[in-house]
Design a protein around this motif. Structure first.
Motif, PDB file in Angstrom:
ATOM      1  N   MET A   1       0.828  -1.203   0.000  1.00 47.53           N
ATOM      2  CA  MET A   1       0.000   0.000   0.000  1.00 47.53           C
ATOM      3  C   MET A   1       0.865   1.256   0.000  1.00 47.53           C
ATOM      4  SD  MET A   1      -2.966  -1.182   2.688  1.00 47.53           S
ATOM      5  CE  MET A   1      -3.817   0.394   2.616  1.00 47.53           C
ATOM      6  N   ARG A   2       1.935   1.218   0.779  1.00 50.27           N
ATOM      7  CA  ARG A   2       2.879   2.345   0.784  1.00 50.27           C
ATOM      8  C   ARG A   2       3.429   2.595  -0.613  1.00 50.27           C
ATOM      9  NH1 ARG A   2       8.311   0.478   3.120  1.00 50.27           N
ATOM     10  NH2 ARG A   2       8.134  -0.650   1.138  1.00 50.27           N
ATOM     11  N   ASP A   3       3.824   1.525  -1.291  1.00 46.92           N
ATOM     12  CA  ASP A   3       4.415   1.665  -2.622  1.00 46.92           C
ATOM     13  C   ASP A   3       3.388   2.083  -3.672  1.00 46.92           C
ATOM     14  OD1 ASP A   3       6.743   0.898  -1.397  1.00 46.92           O
ATOM     15  OD2 ASP A   3       6.687  -1.176  -2.118  1.00 46.92           O
ATOM     16  N   GLN A   4       2.111   1.929  -3.337  1.00 46.95           N
ATOM     17  CA  GLN A   4       1.037   2.399  -4.219  1.00 46.95           C
ATOM     18  C   GLN A   4       0.656   3.848  -3.934  1.00 46.95           C
ATOM     19  OE1 GLN A   4      -1.990  -0.498  -3.393  1.00 46.95           O
ATOM     20  NE2 GLN A   4      -0.949  -2.133  -4.535  1.00 46.95           N
ATOM     21  N   GLY A   5       1.333   4.453  -2.950  1.00 45.55           N
ATOM     22  CA  GLY A   5       1.107   5.861  -2.669  1.00 45.55           C
ATOM     23  C   GLY A   5       0.194   6.161  -1.506  1.00 45.55           C
ATOM     24  N   LYS A   6      -0.216   5.164  -0.734  1.00 41.89           N
ATOM     25  CA  LYS A   6      -1.058   5.406   0.427  1.00 41.89           C
ATOM     26  C   LYS A   6      -0.248   6.113   1.516  1.00 41.89           C
ATOM     27  CE  LYS A   6      -4.648   3.225  -1.268  1.00 41.89           C
ATOM     28  NZ  LYS A   6      -5.884   3.941  -1.662  1.00 41.89           N
TER      29      LYS A   6
END
Length: 294
Positions: free
Chosen positions: A140-145
């Protein structure tokens, strides 16, 4: 560029490959005999996995220790000094007090890093299921969350990460305070194998006992098939405590009952291993909420 870092601890059982792929760091716990203290490295730096479990088979007794205040402080400070926020996904508070220590260190570092955020999550589980939460958070972090969005997601979804396990002997669970002495004695005497899940309070709960090792594989596969959600979209992780061929048998049982599921195996790390003992098998998966299983 990532805006926050994902951290967990030694009980997450994340392999070096997984930690590298998802850029996850962890706090090392410790385990010890009366003569020697080891860092609970998930790379098995101080002692190899097979050697570790062989010492347990030869009656070496280990104690475990949570992450120290110094280790928490040093590692958190290092990440915060790089301008990163932190999400720490901790071992169940019912099994370890590490998350409580993390709260204290987080609060002490606020004055030093007033613009940074540290979110500590009580996963209410341990082992690879805890590691799976860290992996999803990293995705999720790497998806921009944002760090806040990921923290909310973890709190909302942690009860869907499940475990179902069996042990070769009940003795280690007895010594770790997981079963009574009488239960352990009669269980071992009559070759009874417990079926253990992690419940919604973060405790290890024996939900059934079966006669014989092979029967426990079938029972685990049945349990997972009853509670797994979207098996074709996930990986089921089978952890083994130096019993690879038993893990292969369990994998075959699961694949025979759950079509299309992807299964991977790993060695149970030293902290979980001390509590459950050699010969343990743990199946980790995404499924129905743990509140529905007892």
């Amino acid at each position: 560029m990532a805006t926050f870092d994902v951290l967990t601890d030694s009980t997450s059982d994340l392999t070096p490959e997984l930690r590298q792929e998802y850029s996850i760091d962890y706090f090392e716990m410790e385990f010890s005999t009366e003569e020697k203290t080891y860092q609970a490295s998930l790379d098995w730096n101080d002692i190899g996995a097979h050697a570790f479990y062989e010492t347990m088979r030869n009656d070496v007794k280990y104690r475990t220790a949570q992450v120290s205040v110094k280790n928490f402080t040093d590692k958190m400070r290092a990440h915060l000094s790089e301008g990163k926020d932190i999400i720490y996904i901790a071992c169940s508070s019912a099994l370890s007090s590490s998350v409580k220590t993390a709260y204290i260190v987080r609060d002490e570092l606020r004055e030093e890093f007033p613009d940074r955020k540290v979110i500590c999550i009580d996963s209410l589980i341990s082992g690879m299921a805890q590691g799976m939460l860290a992996i999803e958070c990293a995705k999720m972090r790497d998806q921009g969350k944002t760090v806040e969005e990921c923290g909310e997601w973890l709190e909302d979804n942690k009860f869907f990460y499940n475990q179902c396990a069996t042990t070769e002997t009940l003795s280690y669970l007895k010594e770790a305070g997981r079963v009574t002495a009488s239960s352990a004695f009669f269980g071992n005497l009559f070759a009874v194998k417990p079926i253990i899940i992690s419940d919604s309070k973060g405790q290890n709960l024996a939900v059934k006992k079966v006669k014989g090792r092979k029967s426990s594989f079938t029972e685990i596969a049945d349990h997972v098939s009853n509670y797994i959600v979207s098996p074709e979209k996930q990986t089921v992780w089978i952890g083994h405590a130096d019993c690879f061929f038993d893990a292969e048998q369990l994998e075959m049982e699961i694949k025979s009952k759950i079509k299309g599921v992807n299964v991977k195996k790993y060695v149970i790390g030293p902290i979980v291993g001390v509590s459950v003992g050699p010969g343990t098998l743990i199946c980790n998966y995404f499924g129905k909420s743990k509140t529905e299983q007892v």
